[in-house]
Design an enzyme around this catalytic site. Structure first.
Site, PDB file in Angstrom:
ATOM      1  N   GLY A 130      33.787  43.403  54.288  1.00  0.00           N
ATOM      2  CA  GLY A 130      33.462  42.148  54.977  1.00  0.00           C
ATOM      3  C   GLY A 130      33.567  40.920  54.084  1.00  0.00           C
ATOM      4  O   GLY A 130      34.151  40.975  53.002  1.00  0.00           O
ATOM      5  N   GLY A 142      43.161  37.682  51.642  1.00  0.00           N
ATOM      6  CA  GLY A 142      43.624  38.953  51.068  1.00  0.00           C
ATOM      7  C   GLY A 142      43.478  40.070  52.086  1.00  0.00           C
ATOM      8  O   GLY A 142      44.403  40.850  52.333  1.00  0.00           O
ATOM      9  N   HIS A 143      42.287  40.139  52.698  1.00  0.00           N
ATOM     10  CA  HIS A 143      42.063  41.143  53.742  1.00  0.00           C
ATOM     11  C   HIS A 143      43.053  40.928  54.894  1.00  0.00           C
ATOM     12  O   HIS A 143      43.589  41.880  55.452  1.00  0.00           O
ATOM     13  CB  HIS A 143      40.641  41.029  54.296  1.00  0.00           C
ATOM     14  CG  HIS A 143      39.552  41.285  53.299  1.00  0.00           C
ATOM     15  ND1 HIS A 143      38.653  40.317  52.907  1.00  0.00           N
ATOM     16  CD2 HIS A 143      39.207  42.408  52.608  1.00  0.00           C
ATOM     17  CE1 HIS A 143      37.792  40.827  52.042  1.00  0.00           C
ATOM     18  NE2 HIS A 143      38.111  42.091  51.833  1.00  0.00           N
ATOM     19  N   GLN A 191      28.458  52.991  46.558  1.00  0.00           N
ATOM     20  CA  GLN A 191      29.426  52.613  45.521  1.00  0.00           C
ATOM     21  C   GLN A 191      28.926  51.481  44.629  1.00  0.00           C
ATOM     22  O   GLN A 191      29.653  51.024  43.753  1.00  0.00           O
ATOM     23  CB  GLN A 191      30.773  52.256  46.149  1.00  0.00           C
ATOM     24  CG  GLN A 191      30.817  50.943  46.891  1.00  0.00           C
ATOM     25  CD  GLN A 191      32.128  50.777  47.622  1.00  0.00           C
ATOM     26  OE1 GLN A 191      32.400  51.473  48.585  1.00  0.00           O
ATOM     27  NE2 GLN A 191      32.965  49.857  47.166  1.00  0.00           N
ATOM     28  N   GLY A 224      44.320  47.319  49.024  1.00  0.00           N
ATOM     29  CA  GLY A 224      44.911  46.292  48.168  1.00  0.00           C
ATOM     30  C   GLY A 224      45.146  46.787  46.750  1.00  0.00           C
ATOM     31  O   GLY A 224      44.340  47.535  46.197  1.00  0.00           O
ATOM     32  N   ASP A 245      42.569  46.184  43.795  1.00  0.00           N
ATOM     33  CA  ASP A 245      41.717  47.254  43.283  1.00  0.00           C
ATOM     34  C   ASP A 245      42.630  48.425  42.926  1.00  0.00           C
ATOM     35  O   ASP A 245      42.682  49.441  43.620  1.00  0.00           O
ATOM     36  CB  ASP A 245      40.688  47.638  44.345  1.00  0.00           C
ATOM     37  CG  ASP A 245      39.770  46.475  44.676  1.00  0.00           C
ATOM     38  OD1 ASP A 245      38.781  46.288  43.966  1.00  0.00           O
ATOM     39  OD2 ASP A 245      40.078  45.717  45.623  1.00  0.00           O
ATOM     40  N   VAL A 299      46.710  38.940  46.951  1.00  0.00           N
ATOM     41  CA  VAL A 299      46.849  37.562  47.422  1.00  0.00           C
ATOM     42  C   VAL A 299      46.046  36.652  46.496  1.00  0.00           C
ATOM     43  O   VAL A 299      44.884  36.940  46.170  1.00  0.00           O
ATOM     44  CB  VAL A 299      46.354  37.424  48.885  1.00  0.00           C
ATOM     45  CG1 VAL A 299      46.450  35.979  49.340  1.00  0.00           C
ATOM     46  CG2 VAL A 299      47.167  38.337  49.788  1.00  0.00           C
ATOM     47  N   ARG A 346      33.638  38.097  46.273  1.00  0.00           N
ATOM     48  CA  ARG A 346      32.660  37.637  45.277  1.00  0.00           C
ATOM     49  C   ARG A 346      32.945  36.209  44.797  1.00  0.00           C
ATOM     50  O   ARG A 346      32.067  35.584  44.206  1.00  0.00           O
ATOM     51  CB  ARG A 346      32.615  38.601  44.088  1.00  0.00           C
ATOM     52  CG  ARG A 346      31.943  39.932  44.417  1.00  0.00           C
ATOM     53  CD  ARG A 346      31.752  40.793  43.172  1.00  0.00           C
ATOM     54  NE  ARG A 346      31.058  42.047  43.447  1.00  0.00           N
ATOM     55  CZ  ARG A 346      31.652  43.164  43.872  1.00  0.00           C
ATOM     56  NH1 ARG A 346      32.956  43.189  44.035  1.00  0.00           N
ATOM     57  NH2 ARG A 346      30.944  44.255  44.109  1.00  0.00           N
TER      58      ARG A 346
HETATM   59  P1  AMP Z   1      36.719  44.776  49.784  1.00  0.00           P
HETATM   60  O1  AMP Z   1      36.223  44.161  51.053  1.00  0.00           O
HETATM   61  O2  AMP Z   1      36.580  43.888  48.594  1.00  0.00           O
HETATM   62  O3  AMP Z   1      36.199  46.180  49.572  1.00  0.00           O
HETATM   63  O4  AMP Z   1      38.277  44.932  49.959  1.00  0.00           O
HETATM   64  C1  AMP Z   1      38.820  45.600  51.061  1.00  0.00           C
HETATM   65  C2  AMP Z   1      40.296  45.812  50.824  1.00  0.00           C
HETATM   66  O5  AMP Z   1      40.938  44.553  50.641  1.00  0.00           O
HETATM   67  C3  AMP Z   1      40.562  46.632  49.548  1.00  0.00           C
HETATM   68  O6  AMP Z   1      41.627  47.539  49.807  1.00  0.00           O
HETATM   69  C4  AMP Z   1      40.947  45.573  48.558  1.00  0.00           C
HETATM   70  O7  AMP Z   1      41.808  46.051  47.540  1.00  0.00           O
HETATM   71  C5  AMP Z   1      41.664  44.574  49.437  1.00  0.00           C
HETATM   72  N1  AMP Z   1      41.669  43.246  48.817  1.00  0.00           N
HETATM   73  C6  AMP Z   1      40.613  42.581  48.282  1.00  0.00           C
HETATM   74  N2  AMP Z   1      41.022  41.405  47.750  1.00  0.00           N
HETATM   75  C7  AMP Z   1      42.359  41.333  47.940  1.00  0.00           C
HETATM   76  C8  AMP Z   1      43.368  40.374  47.610  1.00  0.00           C
HETATM   77  N3  AMP Z   1      43.082  39.235  46.978  1.00  0.00           N
HETATM   78  N4  AMP Z   1      44.650  40.630  47.963  1.00  0.00           N
HETATM   79  C9  AMP Z   1      44.957  41.788  48.618  1.00  0.00           C
HETATM   80  N5  AMP Z   1      44.060  42.722  48.959  1.00  0.00           N
HETATM   81  C10 AMP Z   1      42.779  42.509  48.630  1.00  0.00           C
END
Ligand code: AMP
Length: 269
Positions: free
Chosen positions: A8, A13-14, A38, A124, A127, A153, A164
């Protein structure tokens, strides 16, 4: 069906993952679950950004078919006695500095995959080690799902988008830019033919200056093992602290001399 798992506080990026999902499947499911398993620090979990209303508006506009937002009770009616234990792929970098983190990631991702049962799930490269962990777990456990990685992104100035980032003030944001600047300097070296781990790591560290740094590491894309030389697909990863906020980023390196710097998000697109 294509699944995009997230925690969330969605950003562009998401949404790029959602866009990729729409290309690949007829139905796109986004899950939002802040998975306590986690988190290795209570404070990180307590202040993890949350924006359910904003998330649902963004998902609707992006053409998401199903927004799955399970509560804690639904995901873990009781503390799970069975967990995914991730091995060598989780040994270095994030796994070393965040004990138990990848067992928590593996457990929740396997639960989401077995509950939603998508043919494809998108993660993404931001990570990068997580991507290696998930590919390894899916392969080891013979799960019938394809895993795709999506480019990172970035803001126009290089900062990798992250939930964050919402916790950074203007000064913190400026400091955070040292991370992407360091990676960009290393990218220039790779394009000039440098393959030596030490030179690449030093280039990043010289930009990080006095930022508290957990690691700068060159690792292979498949198994996330440290490498002395860039001789196969790799990523150059950083974890550093801006005050109390821990940020990670990496440079995706498809091979010697080859760099994928990610994609720039143009606001208002
Ligand atoms: P998170 O909500 O941070 O757990 O991220 C969810 C998904 O979005 C994970 O697969 C991340 O690698 C991907 N993600 C987070 N930030 C980015 C970004 N800047 N560009 C591309 N994917 C991203």
């Amino acid at each position: 069906m294509v699944l995009v798992p997230t925690m969330g506080a969605l950003h562009a990026g998401h949404l790029s993952l959602v866009e990729m999902a729409r290309h690949h499947g007829d139905q796109v499911v986004v899950s939002i679950f802040v998975n306590p398993l986690q988190f290795d620090r209570e404070t990180d979990l307590a202040r993890y950004p949350s924006d359910p209303e904003g998330d649902s508006i963004l998902c609707e506009a992006a053409g998401v078919d199903v927004l799955f937002t399970p509560g804690l009770e639904e995901m873990y009616p009781r503390p799970p006695d069975t967990r995914v234990g991730v091995g060598a792929v989780a040994e270095h970098m994030e796994g070393r500095f965040r004990p138990g983190h990848f067992d928590g990631v593996g457990t929740v991702v396997i639960k989401l995959l077995s509950g939603v049962r998508p043919e494809l799930a998108i993660f993404g490269r931001k990570d990068a080690q997580q991507l290696a962990v998930i590919r390894t777990a899916v392969s080891d456990l013979s799960l019938p799902v394809e895993i795709l990685g999506a480019p990172t992104v970035r803001e126009a100035d290089g900062l990798a988008l992250s939930s964050r980032n919402r916790l950074l003030d203007a000064g913190g944001r400026r400091q955070a830019l040292r991370i992407s600047a360091g990676l960009s300097a290393a990218a220039d070296l790779v394009e000039d033919g440098v393959v030596d781990r030490g030179r690449l790591v030093d280039a990043v560290r010289s930009h990080l200056g006095d930022l508290r740094t957990d690691y700068v590491e060159l690792a292979d894309q498949d198994r996330a093992q440290p490498m002395a030389e860039l001789d196969r697909p790799a990523f150059l990863a950083v974890a550093a602290w801006v005050g109390e906020i821990r940020l990670i980023d990496n440079l995706w390196l498809p091979g010697p001399g080859r760099v994928d710097r990610g994609v720039v998000w143009e606001s208002g697109r």
